[in-house]
Write a protein that holds these residues in place. Structure first.
Motif, PDB file in Angstrom:
ATOM      1  N   VAL A  59       0.843  -1.200   0.000  1.00 36.56           N
ATOM      2  CA  VAL A  59       0.000   0.000   0.000  1.00 36.56           C
ATOM      3  C   VAL A  59       0.872   1.242   0.000  1.00 36.56           C
ATOM      4  CG1 VAL A  59      -2.046  -1.028   1.080  1.00 36.56           C
ATOM      5  CG2 VAL A  59      -0.192  -0.165   2.525  1.00 36.56           C
ATOM      6  N   ASP A  60       0.445   2.263  -0.712  1.00 36.50           N
ATOM      7  CA  ASP A  60       1.100   3.573  -0.714  1.00 36.50           C
ATOM      8  C   ASP A  60       2.550   3.513  -1.205  1.00 36.50           C
ATOM      9  OD1 ASP A  60       0.846   6.366  -0.256  1.00 36.50           O
ATOM     10  OD2 ASP A  60       1.972   6.201   1.601  1.00 36.50           O
ATOM     11  N   CYS A  61       2.839   2.625  -2.133  1.00 41.09           N
ATOM     12  CA  CYS A  61       4.203   2.506  -2.671  1.00 41.09           C
ATOM     13  C   CYS A  61       4.138   2.477  -4.187  1.00 41.09           C
ATOM     14  CB  CYS A  61       4.887   1.253  -2.146  1.00 41.09           C
ATOM     15  SG  CYS A  61       6.618   1.139  -2.653  1.00 41.09           S
ATOM     16  N   ALA A  62       4.934   3.357  -4.832  1.00 37.77           N
ATOM     17  CA  ALA A  62       4.822   3.544  -6.274  1.00 37.77           C
ATOM     18  C   ALA A  62       5.877   2.818  -7.083  1.00 37.77           C
ATOM     19  CB  ALA A  62       4.882   5.040  -6.610  1.00 37.77           C
ATOM     20  N   SER A 109      13.647  -6.456   2.644  1.00 38.61           N
ATOM     21  CA  SER A 109      14.793  -6.540   3.549  1.00 38.61           C
ATOM     22  C   SER A 109      15.599  -7.778   3.224  1.00 38.61           C
ATOM     23  CB  SER A 109      14.328  -6.591   5.007  1.00 38.61           C
ATOM     24  OG  SER A 109      13.514  -7.732   5.215  1.00 38.61           O
ATOM     25  N   GLY A 110      16.879  -7.751   3.636  1.00 34.46           N
ATOM     26  CA  GLY A 110      17.732  -8.907   3.442  1.00 34.46           C
ATOM     27  C   GLY A 110      17.867  -9.281   1.985  1.00 34.46           C
ATOM     28  N   LYS A 111      17.710 -10.560   1.704  1.00 32.91           N
ATOM     29  CA  LYS A 111      17.851 -11.062   0.341  1.00 32.91           C
ATOM     30  C   LYS A 111      16.549 -11.003  -0.449  1.00 32.91           C
ATOM     31  CE  LYS A 111      21.561 -14.256   1.653  1.00 32.91           C
ATOM     32  NZ  LYS A 111      22.005 -15.670   1.700  1.00 32.91           N
ATOM     33  N   ILE A 112      15.495 -10.532   0.193  1.00 30.50           N
ATOM     34  CA  ILE A 112      14.198 -10.448  -0.478  1.00 30.50           C
ATOM     35  C   ILE A 112      14.161  -9.186  -1.333  1.00 30.50           C
ATOM     36  CG2 ILE A 112      11.706 -10.394  -0.187  1.00 30.50           C
ATOM     37  CD1 ILE A 112      13.039 -12.964   0.753  1.00 30.50           C
ATOM     38  N   THR A 113      13.982  -9.343  -2.624  1.00 29.10           N
ATOM     39  CA  THR A 113      13.939  -8.211  -3.554  1.00 29.10           C
ATOM     40  C   THR A 113      12.508  -7.989  -4.029  1.00 29.10           C
ATOM     41  OG1 THR A 113      14.282  -9.600  -5.513  1.00 29.10           O
ATOM     42  CG2 THR A 113      16.254  -8.799  -4.353  1.00 29.10           C
ATOM     43  N   PRO A 114      12.208  -6.799  -4.566  1.00 24.71           N
ATOM     44  CA  PRO A 114      10.875  -6.563  -5.132  1.00 24.71           C
ATOM     45  C   PRO A 114      10.526  -7.587  -6.213  1.00 24.71           C
ATOM     46  CG  PRO A 114      12.045  -4.494  -4.891  1.00 24.71           C
ATOM     47  CD  PRO A 114      13.035  -5.572  -4.581  1.00 24.71           C
ATOM     48  N   GLU A 115      11.525  -8.005  -6.989  1.00 18.29           N
ATOM     49  CA  GLU A 115      11.269  -8.975  -8.065  1.00 18.29           C
ATOM     50  C   GLU A 115      10.790 -10.313  -7.508  1.00 18.29           C
ATOM     51  OE1 GLU A 115      13.437  -5.693  -9.450  1.00 18.29           O
ATOM     52  OE2 GLU A 115      14.020  -7.066  -7.817  1.00 18.29           O
ATOM     53  N   ILE A 173      -1.871  -1.402  -3.934  1.00 15.78           N
ATOM     54  CA  ILE A 173      -2.896  -0.366  -3.778  1.00 15.78           C
ATOM     55  C   ILE A 173      -2.163   0.955  -3.566  1.00 15.78           C
ATOM     56  CG2 ILE A 173      -4.844   0.457  -2.387  1.00 15.78           C
ATOM     57  CD1 ILE A 173      -5.334  -2.459  -1.549  1.00 15.78           C
ATOM     58  N   ASP A 174      -2.344   1.898  -4.480  1.00 13.13           N
ATOM     59  CA  ASP A 174      -1.528   3.099  -4.416  1.00 13.13           C
ATOM     60  C   ASP A 174      -2.259   4.287  -5.043  1.00 13.13           C
ATOM     61  OD1 ASP A 174       0.837   4.633  -3.949  1.00 13.13           O
ATOM     62  OD2 ASP A 174       1.389   4.368  -6.051  1.00 13.13           O
ATOM     63  N   ASN A 199       2.996   5.305 -11.071  1.00 15.53           N
ATOM     64  CA  ASN A 199       3.304   4.057 -10.373  1.00 15.53           C
ATOM     65  C   ASN A 199       3.932   3.069 -11.364  1.00 15.53           C
ATOM     66  OD1 ASN A 199       2.667   1.176  -9.519  1.00 15.53           O
ATOM     67  ND2 ASN A 199       2.045   2.270  -7.689  1.00 15.53           N
ATOM     68  N   SER A 200       5.101   2.530 -10.989  1.00 18.79           N
ATOM     69  CA  SER A 200       5.827   1.621 -11.879  1.00 18.79           C
ATOM     70  C   SER A 200       6.132   0.290 -11.206  1.00 18.79           C
ATOM     71  CB  SER A 200       7.148   2.276 -12.327  1.00 18.79           C
ATOM     72  OG  SER A 200       7.986   2.560 -11.208  1.00 18.79           O
ATOM     73  N   LEU A 201       5.421  -0.029 -10.139  1.00 20.65           N
ATOM     74  CA  LEU A 201       5.718  -1.247  -9.390  1.00 20.65           C
ATOM     75  C   LEU A 201       5.499  -2.499 -10.240  1.00 20.65           C
ATOM     76  CD1 LEU A 201       6.754  -2.134  -6.672  1.00 20.65           C
ATOM     77  CD2 LEU A 201       4.415  -2.188  -5.831  1.00 20.65           C
ATOM     78  N   GLY A 202       4.477  -2.479 -11.097  1.00 19.30           N
ATOM     79  CA  GLY A 202       4.263  -3.593 -12.017  1.00 19.30           C
ATOM     80  C   GLY A 202       3.689  -4.837 -11.384  1.00 19.30           C
TER      81      GLY A 202
END
Length: 282
Positions: free
Chosen positions: A65-68, A76-82, A92-93, A98-101
């Motif tokens: 939420v609220d992230c574009a 965090s850590g080794k967890i990436t957005p991909e 939800i933004d 917004n380019s989160l995809g």
């Protein structure tokens, strides 16, 4: 989950949605790897500060939420957005561009806040909103609209606020926890910032404040607590555009605000790989 350095709307929409899900017998957690700003400690408490690889299988769905964009997503850590976007993921933004995809996303640039969107989602789907959830959601709506004073305030904002108020949002608790609850060291920090580090430029139309590290150390103030600081700079009479600048190891962080809809600041932020809204960007 939400963006790094979470503000009131990020927290309000995250915890409001979590509370509503739990009350409808759906297990939910909020992940905040960059920590909780102090002034929200009386309202919110994160379940998980980090998300590790072994945690991924515990969740059937991730909601942002609220992230574009992925750069600001609170991983965090080794967890990436991909990695997250490859799983069941909803975004939800209300940010333009917004380019989160995400595979499933609801992006409404006309919404004053993400908390408003969550309020509408629950209300129009017929889900009951408890006083606890309403308090979180009202927090996000109030902070992102400047208590319904900013240019993004519209009739939709007041309608969603009425929904939260009717559901029992504890407005006095919100106000006393967030708006009337500054530590003394912060007040002293703000006073010296304005007295010694504020510049008035362009015939009084631009107010600029630079935050030196020495001032932060002197008053033991952390920039993650800076939500609302730019509004002090913006409040100078005659100001059209306000800037708050702080140097970091990787460059400069600049917050931009405009008081005139014919002078949007988002295009300036975009020129320097930033983003945000027309009247509030960085």
């Amino acid at each position: 989950m939400t963006h790094l350095r979470p503000d009131g709307d990020a927290l309000g929409s995250s915890f409001g949605l979590k509370q509503a899900l739990i009350e409808h017998n759906i297990n939910a957690s909020v992940i905040l790897p960059s920590g909780m700003p102090l002034k929200y400690n009386n309202l919110c408490k994160a379940d998980l500060e980090t998300l590790e690889e072994q945690d991924l299988e515990k969740f059937d769905l991730f909601v942002s939420v609220d992230c574009a964009n992925g750069e600001r997503l609170g991983c965090s850590g080794k967890i990436t957005p991909e990695i997250l976007l490859s799983r069941n993921f909803i975004n939800i933004d209300h940010h333009k561009g917004n380019s989160l995809g995400a595979k499933i996303q609801w992006v409404d640039e006309t919404a004053p806040s993400a908390s408003l969107m969550v309020t509408e989602l629950l209300h129009f789907s017929g889900k009951k909103i408890s006083p606890e959830a309403a308090t979180f959601l009202m927090t996000g709506m109030m902070t992102d609209t400047g208590c319904f004073c900013f240019a993004n305030t519209n009739s939709r904002a007041f309608h969603a606020a009425a929904i939260a108020a009717d559901a029992g949002a504890k407005i006095e608790k919100i106000v006393n926890s967030i708006f009337f609850n500054k530590p003394l060291n912060q007040l002293k920090f703000e006073a010296e910032l304005i007295e010694k580090h504020l510049q008035i430029l362009c015939d009084g139309k631009v107010s600029l404040a630079y935050v030196p590290d020495e001032l932060l150390k002197k008053y033991s103030f952390e920039m993650r607590e800076d939500e609302g600081l730019i509004d002090i700079v913006r409040s100078v009479a005659g100001t059209v555009v306000a800037l708050l600048i702080h140097r970091r190891e990787d460059g400069f962080r600049v917050s931009l605000r405009s008081k005139d809809q014919t002078v949007p600041v988002r295009p300036i932020a975009l020129e320097f790989n930033g983003g945000g809204h027309a009247m509030a960007a960085g």
